[in-house]
Motif scaffolding. Structure first.
Motif, PDB file in Angstrom:
ATOM      1  N   THR A  79     -10.542  14.281 -48.943  1.00  0.00           N
ATOM      2  CA  THR A  79     -10.756  15.245 -47.852  1.00  0.00           C
ATOM      3  C   THR A  79     -12.181  15.135 -47.311  1.00  0.00           C
ATOM      4  O   THR A  79     -12.415  15.164 -46.082  1.00  0.00           O
ATOM      5  CB  THR A  79     -10.499  16.667 -48.365  1.00  0.00           C
ATOM      6  OG1 THR A  79      -9.159  16.753 -48.865  1.00  0.00           O
ATOM      7  CG2 THR A  79     -10.668  17.687 -47.258  1.00  0.00           C
ATOM      8  N   ALA A  80     -13.158  15.023 -48.232  1.00  0.00           N
ATOM      9  CA  ALA A  80     -14.537  14.879 -47.777  1.00  0.00           C
ATOM     10  C   ALA A  80     -14.729  13.593 -46.991  1.00  0.00           C
ATOM     11  O   ALA A  80     -15.445  13.561 -45.971  1.00  0.00           O
ATOM     12  CB  ALA A  80     -15.470  14.899 -48.992  1.00  0.00           C
ATOM     13  N   GLN A  81     -14.054  12.513 -47.422  1.00  0.00           N
ATOM     14  CA  GLN A  81     -14.158  11.237 -46.701  1.00  0.00           C
ATOM     15  C   GLN A  81     -13.598  11.360 -45.292  1.00  0.00           C
ATOM     16  O   GLN A  81     -14.199  10.912 -44.315  1.00  0.00           O
ATOM     17  CB  GLN A  81     -13.420  10.140 -47.488  1.00  0.00           C
ATOM     18  CG  GLN A  81     -13.379   8.800 -46.791  1.00  0.00           C
ATOM     19  CD  GLN A  81     -11.954   8.267 -46.708  1.00  0.00           C
ATOM     20  OE1 GLN A  81     -11.006   9.061 -46.736  1.00  0.00           O
ATOM     21  NE2 GLN A  81     -11.828   6.975 -46.581  1.00  0.00           N
ATOM     22  N   ARG A  82     -12.430  12.008 -45.163  1.00  0.00           N
ATOM     23  CA  ARG A  82     -11.810  12.167 -43.843  1.00  0.00           C
ATOM     24  C   ARG A  82     -12.713  12.986 -42.918  1.00  0.00           C
ATOM     25  O   ARG A  82     -12.901  12.654 -41.742  1.00  0.00           O
ATOM     26  CB  ARG A  82     -10.450  12.854 -43.976  1.00  0.00           C
ATOM     27  CG  ARG A  82      -9.408  12.092 -44.795  1.00  0.00           C
ATOM     28  CD  ARG A  82      -8.919  10.848 -44.071  1.00  0.00           C
ATOM     29  NE  ARG A  82      -7.737  10.298 -44.740  1.00  0.00           N
ATOM     30  CZ  ARG A  82      -7.753   9.435 -45.721  1.00  0.00           C
ATOM     31  NH1 ARG A  82      -8.930   9.010 -46.198  1.00  0.00           N
ATOM     32  NH2 ARG A  82      -6.629   8.983 -46.259  1.00  0.00           N
ATOM     33  N   GLY A  83     -13.269  14.066 -43.477  1.00  0.00           N
ATOM     34  CA  GLY A  83     -14.143  14.907 -42.642  1.00  0.00           C
ATOM     35  C   GLY A  83     -15.369  14.149 -42.169  1.00  0.00           C
ATOM     36  O   GLY A  83     -15.818  14.301 -41.024  1.00  0.00           O
ATOM     37  N   PHE A  84     -15.944  13.330 -43.059  1.00  0.00           N
ATOM     38  CA  PHE A  84     -17.127  12.566 -42.665  1.00  0.00           C
ATOM     39  C   PHE A  84     -16.799  11.521 -41.607  1.00  0.00           C
ATOM     40  O   PHE A  84     -17.544  11.312 -40.638  1.00  0.00           O
ATOM     41  CB  PHE A  84     -17.728  11.891 -43.899  1.00  0.00           C
ATOM     42  CG  PHE A  84     -18.922  11.030 -43.601  1.00  0.00           C
ATOM     43  CD1 PHE A  84     -20.159  11.603 -43.264  1.00  0.00           C
ATOM     44  CD2 PHE A  84     -18.821   9.649 -43.610  1.00  0.00           C
ATOM     45  CE1 PHE A  84     -21.250  10.800 -42.992  1.00  0.00           C
ATOM     46  CE2 PHE A  84     -19.900   8.856 -43.340  1.00  0.00           C
ATOM     47  CZ  PHE A  84     -21.123   9.418 -43.017  1.00  0.00           C
ATOM     48  N   LEU A  85     -15.630  10.854 -41.764  1.00  0.00           N
ATOM     49  CA  LEU A  85     -15.257   9.824 -40.792  1.00  0.00           C
ATOM     50  C   LEU A  85     -14.986  10.429 -39.422  1.00  0.00           C
ATOM     51  O   LEU A  85     -15.299   9.829 -38.384  1.00  0.00           O
ATOM     52  CB  LEU A  85     -14.020   9.059 -41.276  1.00  0.00           C
ATOM     53  CG  LEU A  85     -14.202   8.189 -42.541  1.00  0.00           C
ATOM     54  CD1 LEU A  85     -12.896   7.516 -42.908  1.00  0.00           C
ATOM     55  CD2 LEU A  85     -15.282   7.141 -42.309  1.00  0.00           C
ATOM     56  N   LEU A  86     -14.416  11.652 -39.428  1.00  0.00           N
ATOM     57  CA  LEU A  86     -14.097  12.282 -38.144  1.00  0.00           C
ATOM     58  C   LEU A  86     -15.312  12.896 -37.473  1.00  0.00           C
ATOM     59  O   LEU A  86     -15.453  12.860 -36.258  1.00  0.00           O
ATOM     60  CB  LEU A  86     -13.041  13.371 -38.359  1.00  0.00           C
ATOM     61  CG  LEU A  86     -11.635  12.873 -38.749  1.00  0.00           C
ATOM     62  CD1 LEU A  86     -10.726  14.049 -39.057  1.00  0.00           C
ATOM     63  CD2 LEU A  86     -11.038  12.034 -37.603  1.00  0.00           C
ATOM     64  N   PHE A  92     -20.304  17.120 -44.849  1.00  0.00           N
ATOM     65  CA  PHE A  92     -18.904  17.036 -45.247  1.00  0.00           C
ATOM     66  C   PHE A  92     -18.733  16.247 -46.550  1.00  0.00           C
ATOM     67  O   PHE A  92     -17.680  16.298 -47.162  1.00  0.00           O
ATOM     68  CB  PHE A  92     -18.084  16.365 -44.129  1.00  0.00           C
ATOM     69  CG  PHE A  92     -17.643  17.336 -43.063  1.00  0.00           C
ATOM     70  CD1 PHE A  92     -16.380  17.905 -43.110  1.00  0.00           C
ATOM     71  CD2 PHE A  92     -18.501  17.705 -42.045  1.00  0.00           C
ATOM     72  CE1 PHE A  92     -15.982  18.793 -42.121  1.00  0.00           C
ATOM     73  CE2 PHE A  92     -18.106  18.592 -41.068  1.00  0.00           C
ATOM     74  CZ  PHE A  92     -16.842  19.157 -41.097  1.00  0.00           C
ATOM     75  N   LEU A  93     -19.733  15.487 -46.954  1.00  0.00           N
ATOM     76  CA  LEU A  93     -19.634  14.653 -48.148  1.00  0.00           C
ATOM     77  C   LEU A  93     -20.025  15.386 -49.434  1.00  0.00           C
ATOM     78  O   LEU A  93     -20.024  14.792 -50.507  1.00  0.00           O
ATOM     79  CB  LEU A  93     -20.529  13.411 -48.007  1.00  0.00           C
ATOM     80  CG  LEU A  93     -20.068  12.369 -46.995  1.00  0.00           C
ATOM     81  CD1 LEU A  93     -21.077  11.251 -46.902  1.00  0.00           C
ATOM     82  CD2 LEU A  93     -18.695  11.816 -47.378  1.00  0.00           C
ATOM     83  N   ALA A  94     -20.367  16.686 -49.341  1.00  0.00           N
ATOM     84  CA  ALA A  94     -20.772  17.424 -50.541  1.00  0.00           C
ATOM     85  C   ALA A  94     -19.693  17.415 -51.622  1.00  0.00           C
ATOM     86  O   ALA A  94     -19.962  17.129 -52.795  1.00  0.00           O
ATOM     87  CB  ALA A  94     -21.157  18.860 -50.169  1.00  0.00           C
ATOM     88  N   PRO A  95     -18.388  17.685 -51.274  1.00  0.00           N
ATOM     89  CA  PRO A  95     -17.353  17.595 -52.317  1.00  0.00           C
ATOM     90  C   PRO A  95     -17.243  16.189 -52.901  1.00  0.00           C
ATOM     91  O   PRO A  95     -17.011  16.024 -54.102  1.00  0.00           O
ATOM     92  CB  PRO A  95     -16.073  18.004 -51.593  1.00  0.00           C
ATOM     93  CG  PRO A  95     -16.533  18.820 -50.434  1.00  0.00           C
ATOM     94  CD  PRO A  95     -17.830  18.208 -50.000  1.00  0.00           C
TER      95      PRO A  95
END
Length: 462
Positions: A79-86, A92-95
């Motif tokens: 989820t964190a990866q998807r948020g960062f890419l978007l 967004f990478l904290a998790p």
């Protein structure tokens, strides 16, 4: 043998030879104890199995929990990866960063939980391999995005490899859940079967114990008549024995009174004889001109007086087995002061004695030791006409059952030299102290001479 015993003994022998209630009760009690032991062993085994079952259930829960924690960590990271890419926002990478720190421990914990479990280990190994591949895929996409190749990162996501790996993780976790559910169902059945077995065993054991208790009650009622007969026999024996004991006690009391009277008379005669010997020595002193011989005779007279004091105490006391040591020393020190230091300018003898009782043998040994130590102090502690104190101290020791005798003066002390004199007094002191299972010790820290004798208080003979 007493007549009452002789007449009743055959009846007691017949009673002892007949099958008694004791044998039957012992056998029944042994059976009851064996039954209770079997029931307790069964209960113990079932408790052990229940404990093992609980441990296995707890371990199953830990395996499931660890697998779910790992899956949730992968989901958070994805989820964190998807948020960062978007969005391109680093927050967004904290998790993902938290998962990156903790996921290694999570995998290690899961591997530890299934170690040695051949049924679970393949599924967990496949799950961990897929998880590592998924984390590697997430790391590659983030690296591509950070280096400006966002399109390649998105294309890698669209390839579906990451999704396939997540499905592999979920599928293997489902296998683990299925295995653990089957185990839990099997163990539950075993536990219920064991509980029923334990219940039946306890019920059967309790029933058998009740049966054995009923048999024992029946046996007790059966032998009541025999016990009553034996009791009547014993009552007759006791009646005869009481008469015999009263007569024998009266005879022994009379014999004891006679023995005590004879012993008191012996002590009286011994004391008088020793006093007579002391008087002869006093007469001899008047006719001796040699001072050395006079001193030797006075020392011998003092030793005799020490022994005579004990015998005088015994024939004037109601207790023939012990001597009040404080009272004995009081009289002995008074006599020593009158014979060894009679005039002005002579040393003063001081007694400080706590009340203590000792056996007659101990009193003789202690009296001789005091006589020798006081005599030595009178001779060597002070110059003629100087005066001074010679203290005799008797007190309980710090350890229970012991006492300490101290004879001290304020003279020049011993220095490095041994005690002066002919050596006979020292040998007598050592012999008397050995009889007390002790020895005389000299305190080098004292300014004068301090002799100390610690001894055990022995029990008095009956």
């Amino acid at each position: 043998m007493f007549p009452a015993v002789r007449s009743s003994l055959p009846a007691l022998i017949r009673f002892a030879r007949t099958p008694s209630i004791g044998r039957s009760i012992v056998a029944l009690l042994a059976g009851a104890m064996a039954l209770l032991l079997a029931v307790n062993m069964t209960t113990f085994v079932m408790i052990q199995r229940t404990t093992e079952f609980n441990d296995q259930v707890e371990r199953s829960q830990q395996v499931r929990r660890a697998a779910r924690v790992l899956l949730l960590s992968l989901v958070d990271a994805e989820t964190a990866q998807r948020g960062f890419l978007l969005s391109g926002r680093a927050d967004f990478l904290a998790p993902y960063n938290r998962v990156e720190v903790s996921v290694a421990d999570q995998m290690e914990e899961l591997e530890r939980l299934v170690a040695g479990d051949p049924q679970l280990k393949p599924a967990v190994t496949a799950m961990l391999d897929a998880a590592r591949d998924k984390l590697a895929e997430l790391e590659r996409t983030l690296v591509l995005s950070r280096t400006g190749r966002l399109g390649e990162a998105v294309e890698l996501v669209r390839s579906g490899d990451g999704q396939a790996r997540m499905e592999t993780v979920r599928a293997q976790m489902a296998i683990v859940d299925e295995i653990e559910n089957e185990r839990l169902a099997s163990r539950t059945l075993q536990s219920e079967h064991g509980s029923r077995l334990t219940l039946w065993a306890n019920a059967l054991g309790g029933l058998l114990v009740l049966v054995l208790a009923g048999i024992m009650i029946w046996l007790v009622r059966r032998y009541v008549a025999e016990i009553q007969a034996a009791r009547d026999t014993l009552d007759r024996m006791n009646a005869g024995l009481e008469t015999e004991v009263r007569d024998r006690t009266a005879q022994l009391t009379l014999a004891r009174d006679r023995a005590e009277a004879m012993l008191r008379e012996v002590n009286h005669r011994v004391g008088n004889s020793l006093q007579l010997v002391s008087s002869f020595m006093a007469l001899q002193l008047r006719h001796l001109a040699d001072e050395g011989a006079r001193a030797a005779l006075r020392e011998a007279q003092a030793r005799i007086e020490a022994v005579a004091q004990v015998h005088r105490r015994l024939y004037t006391s109601d207790d023939m087995s012990s001597v009040a040591l404080d009272e004995y020393l009081d009289g002995l020190v008074a006599e020593l002061g009158g014979s060894l230091a009679p005039g002005s300018g002579s040393p003063t003898l001081i007694l400080k004695a706590r009340p203590l009782a000792v056996s007659t043998d101990q009193a003789v040994s202690i009296g001789v030791v005091v006589t020798e130590l006081v005599t030595n102090a009178v001779k060597y502690a002070y110059r003629p006409g100087q005066g001074g104190e010679i203290r005799v101290i008797l007190e309980p020791d710090a350890r229970a059952g012991r006492a300490v005798l101290t004879v001290e003066d304020d003279g020049p002390g011993l220095g490095d030299a041994p005690p002066r004199g002919t050596g006979l007094g020292g040998k007598i002191v050592s012999a008397m102290a050995a009889g007390l299972r002790s020895r005389v010790e000299y305190d080098p820290a004292h300014a004068g001479v301090r002799a100390r004798l610690a001894f055990d208080l022995q029990p008095f003979p009956l």
